[in-house]
Write a protein that holds these residues in place. Structure first.
Motif, PDB file in Angstrom:
ATOM      1  N   GLU A   4       0.746  -0.934  -0.149  1.00 51.54           N
ATOM      2  CA  GLU A   4       0.099   0.116  -0.059  1.00 51.54           C
ATOM      3  C   GLU A   4       0.830   1.321   0.336  1.00 51.54           C
ATOM      4  OE1 GLU A   4      -0.625  -2.510   1.840  1.00 51.54           O
ATOM      5  OE2 GLU A   4      -2.791  -3.306   1.005  1.00 51.54           O
ATOM      6  N   ALA A   5       2.146   1.039   0.644  1.00 50.05           N
ATOM      7  CA  ALA A   5       2.895   2.298   0.922  1.00 50.05           C
ATOM      8  C   ALA A   5       3.459   2.540  -0.691  1.00 50.05           C
ATOM      9  CB  ALA A   5       3.928   2.086   1.679  1.00 50.05           C
ATOM     10  N   ALA A   6       4.054   1.636  -1.346  1.00 53.84           N
ATOM     11  CA  ALA A   6       4.539   1.709  -2.695  1.00 53.84           C
ATOM     12  C   ALA A   6       3.652   2.216  -3.535  1.00 53.84           C
ATOM     13  CB  ALA A   6       4.700   0.083  -3.170  1.00 53.84           C
ATOM     14  N   LEU A   7       2.209   1.678  -3.129  1.00 50.65           N
ATOM     15  CA  LEU A   7       1.033   2.226  -4.274  1.00 50.65           C
ATOM     16  C   LEU A   7       0.798   3.502  -3.895  1.00 50.65           C
ATOM     17  CD1 LEU A   7      -1.141   0.909  -6.232  1.00 50.65           C
ATOM     18  CD2 LEU A   7      -2.743   0.999  -4.324  1.00 50.65           C
ATOM     19  N   ARG A   8       0.880   4.101  -2.974  1.00 48.78           N
ATOM     20  CA  ARG A   8       0.729   5.671  -2.707  1.00 48.78           C
ATOM     21  C   ARG A   8       1.984   6.387  -3.169  1.00 48.78           C
ATOM     22  NH1 ARG A   8      -1.248   3.799   2.267  1.00 48.78           N
ATOM     23  NH2 ARG A   8       0.548   3.870   3.174  1.00 48.78           N
ATOM     24  N   LYS A   9       3.169   5.779  -2.958  1.00 51.10           N
ATOM     25  CA  LYS A   9       4.683   6.389  -3.476  1.00 51.10           C
ATOM     26  C   LYS A   9       4.719   6.706  -5.081  1.00 51.10           C
ATOM     27  CE  LYS A   9       9.681   5.679  -3.282  1.00 51.10           C
ATOM     28  NZ  LYS A   9      10.727   4.928  -2.912  1.00 51.10           N
ATOM     29  N   TYR A  10       4.362   5.536  -5.610  1.00 50.22           N
ATOM     30  CA  TYR A  10       4.583   5.703  -7.153  1.00 50.22           C
ATOM     31  C   TYR A  10       3.233   6.034  -7.846  1.00 50.22           C
ATOM     32  CZ  TYR A  10       8.824   2.700  -5.946  1.00 50.22           C
ATOM     33  OH  TYR A  10       9.856   2.544  -5.592  1.00 50.22           O
ATOM     34  N   TYR A  11       2.134   5.379  -7.356  1.00 46.55           N
ATOM     35  CA  TYR A  11       0.857   5.968  -8.372  1.00 46.55           C
ATOM     36  C   TYR A  11      -0.183   6.780  -7.388  1.00 46.55           C
ATOM     37  CZ  TYR A  11       2.990   2.310 -10.798  1.00 46.55           C
ATOM     38  OH  TYR A  11       3.995   1.320 -11.645  1.00 46.55           O
ATOM     39  N   GLN A  12       0.143   7.334  -6.251  1.00 43.24           N
ATOM     40  CA  GLN A  12      -0.632   8.140  -5.535  1.00 43.24           C
ATOM     41  C   GLN A  12      -1.962   7.436  -5.529  1.00 43.24           C
ATOM     42  OE1 GLN A  12       1.290   9.790  -8.514  1.00 43.24           O
ATOM     43  NE2 GLN A  12       2.641   9.643  -6.667  1.00 43.24           N
ATOM     44  N   GLY A  40     -11.322  -3.582 -16.870  1.00 44.23           N
ATOM     45  CA  GLY A  40     -11.508  -2.349 -16.008  1.00 44.23           C
ATOM     46  C   GLY A  40     -10.932  -2.284 -14.631  1.00 44.23           C
ATOM     47  N   THR A  41     -10.260  -3.595 -14.178  1.00 47.41           N
ATOM     48  CA  THR A  41      -9.696  -3.411 -12.896  1.00 47.41           C
ATOM     49  C   THR A  41      -8.126  -2.941 -13.004  1.00 47.41           C
ATOM     50  OG1 THR A  41      -9.231  -5.969 -13.161  1.00 47.41           O
ATOM     51  CG2 THR A  41     -11.278  -5.005 -11.975  1.00 47.41           C
ATOM     52  N   GLY A  42      -7.759  -2.634 -13.908  1.00 48.95           N
ATOM     53  CA  GLY A  42      -6.361  -2.084 -13.955  1.00 48.95           C
ATOM     54  C   GLY A  42      -5.113  -3.272 -13.921  1.00 48.95           C
ATOM     55  N   LYS A  43      -5.307  -3.929 -14.916  1.00 50.50           N
ATOM     56  CA  LYS A  43      -4.323  -5.243 -14.936  1.00 50.50           C
ATOM     57  C   LYS A  43      -2.884  -4.730 -15.296  1.00 50.50           C
ATOM     58  CE  LYS A  43      -6.893  -7.485 -18.193  1.00 50.50           C
ATOM     59  NZ  LYS A  43      -8.064  -6.971 -18.097  1.00 50.50           N
ATOM     60  N   SER A  44      -2.651  -3.616 -15.877  1.00 51.10           N
ATOM     61  CA  SER A  44      -1.279  -3.073 -16.030  1.00 51.10           C
ATOM     62  C   SER A  44      -0.531  -2.819 -14.879  1.00 51.10           C
ATOM     63  CB  SER A  44      -1.450  -1.636 -16.977  1.00 51.10           C
ATOM     64  OG  SER A  44      -2.298  -0.943 -16.541  1.00 51.10           O
ATOM     65  N   LEU A  45      -1.386  -2.516 -13.677  1.00 45.10           N
ATOM     66  CA  LEU A  45      -0.630  -2.306 -12.454  1.00 45.10           C
ATOM     67  C   LEU A  45       0.107  -3.491 -11.987  1.00 45.10           C
ATOM     68  CD1 LEU A  45      -0.278   0.149 -10.210  1.00 45.10           C
ATOM     69  CD2 LEU A  45      -1.945  -1.264  -8.961  1.00 45.10           C
ATOM     70  N   CYS A  46      -0.411  -4.614 -12.509  1.00 43.41           N
ATOM     71  CA  CYS A  46       0.198  -6.015 -12.141  1.00 43.41           C
ATOM     72  C   CYS A  46       1.689  -6.244 -12.321  1.00 43.41           C
ATOM     73  CB  CYS A  46      -0.938  -7.088 -12.410  1.00 43.41           C
ATOM     74  SG  CYS A  46      -2.544  -6.976 -11.710  1.00 43.41           S
ATOM     75  N   TYR A  47       1.974  -5.449 -13.439  1.00 42.64           N
ATOM     76  CA  TYR A  47       3.239  -5.567 -13.785  1.00 42.64           C
ATOM     77  C   TYR A  47       3.944  -4.198 -13.667  1.00 42.64           C
ATOM     78  CZ  TYR A  47       1.449  -3.700 -18.371  1.00 42.64           C
ATOM     79  OH  TYR A  47       0.816  -2.962 -19.264  1.00 42.64           O
ATOM     80  N   GLN A  48       3.587  -3.307 -13.672  1.00 37.95           N
ATOM     81  CA  GLN A  48       4.043  -2.013 -13.421  1.00 37.95           C
ATOM     82  C   GLN A  48       4.564  -1.754 -11.986  1.00 37.95           C
ATOM     83  OE1 GLN A  48       1.851   1.496 -14.560  1.00 37.95           O
ATOM     84  NE2 GLN A  48       1.228   0.543 -16.564  1.00 37.95           N
ATOM     85  N   LEU A  49       3.900  -2.184 -10.879  1.00 40.30           N
ATOM     86  CA  LEU A  49       4.425  -2.013  -9.560  1.00 40.30           C
ATOM     87  C   LEU A  49       5.517  -3.010  -9.317  1.00 40.30           C
ATOM     88  CD1 LEU A  49       4.296  -0.708  -6.964  1.00 40.30           C
ATOM     89  CD2 LEU A  49       2.363  -1.975  -6.241  1.00 40.30           C
ATOM     90  N   PRO A  50       5.451  -4.296  -9.670  1.00 38.06           N
ATOM     91  CA  PRO A  50       6.757  -5.073  -9.580  1.00 38.06           C
ATOM     92  C   PRO A  50       7.704  -4.766 -10.134  1.00 38.06           C
ATOM     93  CG  PRO A  50       4.580  -6.416  -9.805  1.00 38.06           C
ATOM     94  CD  PRO A  50       4.162  -4.927  -9.948  1.00 38.06           C
ATOM     95  N   GLY A  51       7.419  -4.184 -11.328  1.00 36.00           N
ATOM     96  CA  GLY A  51       8.953  -3.634 -12.267  1.00 36.00           C
ATOM     97  C   GLY A  51       9.572  -2.582 -11.293  1.00 36.00           C
ATOM     98  N   ARG A  52       8.737  -1.869 -10.434  1.00 28.78           N
ATOM     99  CA  ARG A  52       9.634  -0.698  -9.632  1.00 28.78           C
ATOM    100  C   ARG A  52      10.380  -1.262  -8.749  1.00 28.78           C
ATOM    101  NH1 ARG A  52       8.385   4.784 -10.694  1.00 28.78           N
ATOM    102  NH2 ARG A  52       6.444   5.081 -11.783  1.00 28.78           N
ATOM    103  N   ILE A  53      10.020  -2.818  -8.221  1.00 33.26           N
ATOM    104  CA  ILE A  53      10.590  -3.075  -7.165  1.00 33.26           C
ATOM    105  C   ILE A  53      11.721  -4.241  -7.545  1.00 33.26           C
ATOM    106  CG2 ILE A  53      10.122  -4.712  -5.180  1.00 33.26           C
ATOM    107  CD1 ILE A  53       7.025  -3.654  -4.985  1.00 33.26           C
ATOM    108  N   LEU A  54      11.377  -4.851  -8.451  1.00 27.13           N
ATOM    109  CA  LEU A  54      12.412  -6.001  -9.110  1.00 27.13           C
ATOM    110  C   LEU A  54      13.726  -5.375  -9.784  1.00 27.13           C
ATOM    111  CD1 LEU A  54       9.765  -8.659 -10.065  1.00 27.13           C
ATOM    112  CD2 LEU A  54      11.113  -8.821  -8.316  1.00 27.13           C
TER     113      LEU A  54
END
Length: 497
Positions: A4-12, A40-54
């Motif tokens: 949740e913190a990563a979600l707020r940090k990278y995508y507000q 409509g559930t935002g599937k792109s976040l499922c690889y964009q957020l891990p990409g920030r971490i990995l």
């Protein structure tokens, strides 16, 4: 890690949507993952957020140029500069520059056709790949509604890339198709994250009309009355164009046609105008929609039948991505299913086309010898789609003609099986149209889900549906149907599909 913190940090953003967090957690645990999440559930976040971490690059296989461009532009707008799309939009100079600097990119969008090219694959093999993503993964399965032959090569591509951590994303796939995806990608120990296909905020309305003219008049009536932006789907490029012009003259709505026969520049322009609210309605073939990430589409109308429930759900899923109530229509006249049958028959090269090719091939020892002398015939014998599937199935290069002739016999069996299967899907769709039960309950049962009704008021026409809730009160005074329409309507409705 606090996601949740990563979600707020990278995508507000303050919270995850359905399935996003579970999918991301699975990836971060280094598990191959197949995620079926509603449109409509935002599937792109499922690889964009891990990409920030990995560590390492994220390779995203995408089926449409428009989808790639849309994702790249959105990521750049949100501050991610290490993103690129390797596709035919790039000039040769731009492509060379990107490939020289490929290690500098974090997110690389690429088509299945381009990643198969040896010099591209060679570049990617030298990179550290943290995640290999297949978007619209149902395209892998030959039984899927949107089968792409180049998608079936992705299992081989994965092996060439040293079997990276893999994420397969789709919105609509039966259990059979999900198994096919996993097998084609050569995945072991896959974490499956399966959410309901139901979109409860999209009401379903089906109307059976007597003939084509009544259907066109009903379409005009709805276009005038319905609030917000929408998409009307057609099976015919020509009819999409003619109807857009016809409705434009007789309604107050701003509209354009969109189909695969238009130039890339024109398609991009129409898409951008719709995205920014400069157009109210798009009259489109199924080529439109997969690349659209627009939250406030309020209605979807199918002027022609989709070929199966999977494609229907995918297309109506363009609406209501903001969670607000939206509506979908099918305008059906008896006999519409024959248009769907014709499309299925023409999708793959038939026996007559194959036999004509055989006669020409038999004069030569190898495919290359035939191609050198008579390769110009391909465009006359097959459509682009037919040849793409045929070429992928046969892999004709370096084959003798006797080998090709043997493979063509097996291809005929493949074609017959696929045509039979797809016609059965049309029959299932017709069964749904004529069913007296709740539309949504039928769909859920088809996908092996249990449906527990929560909102019968905005469910479907079988449960009782007040369409006036979707009408704009400012448009209630409509133009009457005029007699002078008849000539133009006859012209439009007699267009060959």
């Amino acid at each position: 890690m606090n996601l949740e913190a990563a979600l707020r940090k990278y995508y507000q953003l303050s919270h995850f949507r359905s399935g996003q967090k579970e999918t991301i957690q699975s990836i971060l645990k280094q598990k191959h993952t197949l995620a079926m999440l509603p449109t409509g559930t935002g599937k792109s976040l499922c690889y964009q957020l891990p990409g920030r971490i990995l560590e390492g690059a994220v390779i995203i296989i995408s089926p449409l140029l428009s989808l790639m461009q849309d994702q790249v532009e959105q990521m750049k707008m949100k501050g991610e500069k290490r993103v690129v799309a390797l596709n035919s939009f790039l000039t040769s100079v731009e492509k060379s520059r990107v490939l020289r600097q490929i290690s500098q990119y974090k997110y690389i969008f690429i088509s299945p056709e381009m990643i198969s090219l040896p010099y591209i694959l060679d570049k990617l093999q030298r990179m550290e790949i943290s995640l290999f993503v297949i978007d619209e993964a149902h395209c892998i399965s030959q039984w899927g509604y949107d089968f792409r032959p180049d998608y079936q090569k992705l299992g081989y591509i994965r092996q060439k890339l040293n079997n990276p951590l893999t994420l397969a994303l789709t919105a609509t796939a039966t259990e059979e198709i999900r198994k096919d995806i996993i097998n084609s990608l050569h995945l072991d120990e896959v974490e499956e994250i399966i959410y309901s296909v139901d979109r409860p905020n999209i009401a379903i309305n089906i109307e059976e009309l007597v003939h084509g003219q009544e259907k066109m008049e009903k379409l005009l009536d709805y276009i005038q009355k319905l609030d917000g932006q929408g998409i009307v789907y057609f099976s015919s490029k020509k009819l999409a164009e003619q109807t857009a012009a016809f409705l434009k003259e007789r309604s107050s709505k701003r509209m354009m046609a969109y189909h695969g026969g238009m130039s890339q520049e024109d398609r991009i322009l129409v898409q951008q105008q719709f995205q920014t609210g400069q157009l109210d309605v798009i009259c489109a073939t199924s080529a439109f929609g997969m690349g659209i990430n627009k939250e406030d589409i309020r209605f979807i109308i199918h002027f022609h039948l989709p070929t199966q429930l999977e494609s229907y759900l995918q297309e109506i899923g363009r609406a209501g991505r903001d969670g607000r109530q939206s509506v979908s229509f099918i305008l059906y006249t008896p006999g519409d299913e024959w248009i769907a049958y014709q499309l299925i028959e023409s999708e793959l090269a038939d026996e007559l086309q194959i036999n004509k090719w055989k006669l020409s091939l038999k004069k030569y020892p190898t495919f290359e010898a035939w191609q050198k002398k008579e390769g110009f015939q391909l465009e006359m014998l097959f459509t682009e789609t037919q040849w793409r599937v045929l070429e992928s199935y046969l892999e004709p290069n370096n084959k003798t003609v006797p080998e090709l002739l043997s493979s063509l016999e097996m291809y005929n069996n493949f074609r017959n099986e696929r045509v039979t299967e797809k016609k059965q899907k049309v029959q299932e769709l017709i069964g749904w149209l004529h069913s007296a039960s709740c539309r949504r309950m039928y769909i859920m049962d088809y996908f092996g889900e249990k449906y527990e009704s929560k909102d019968k008021e905005n469910c479907c026409d079988r449960c009782g549906l007040d369409l006036s809730a979707f009408f704009n009160s400012r448009n209630t005074n409509q133009h009457k149907v005029q007699v002078d329409w008849q000539e133009q309507l006859a012209f439009i409705l007699n267009i060959k599909k």
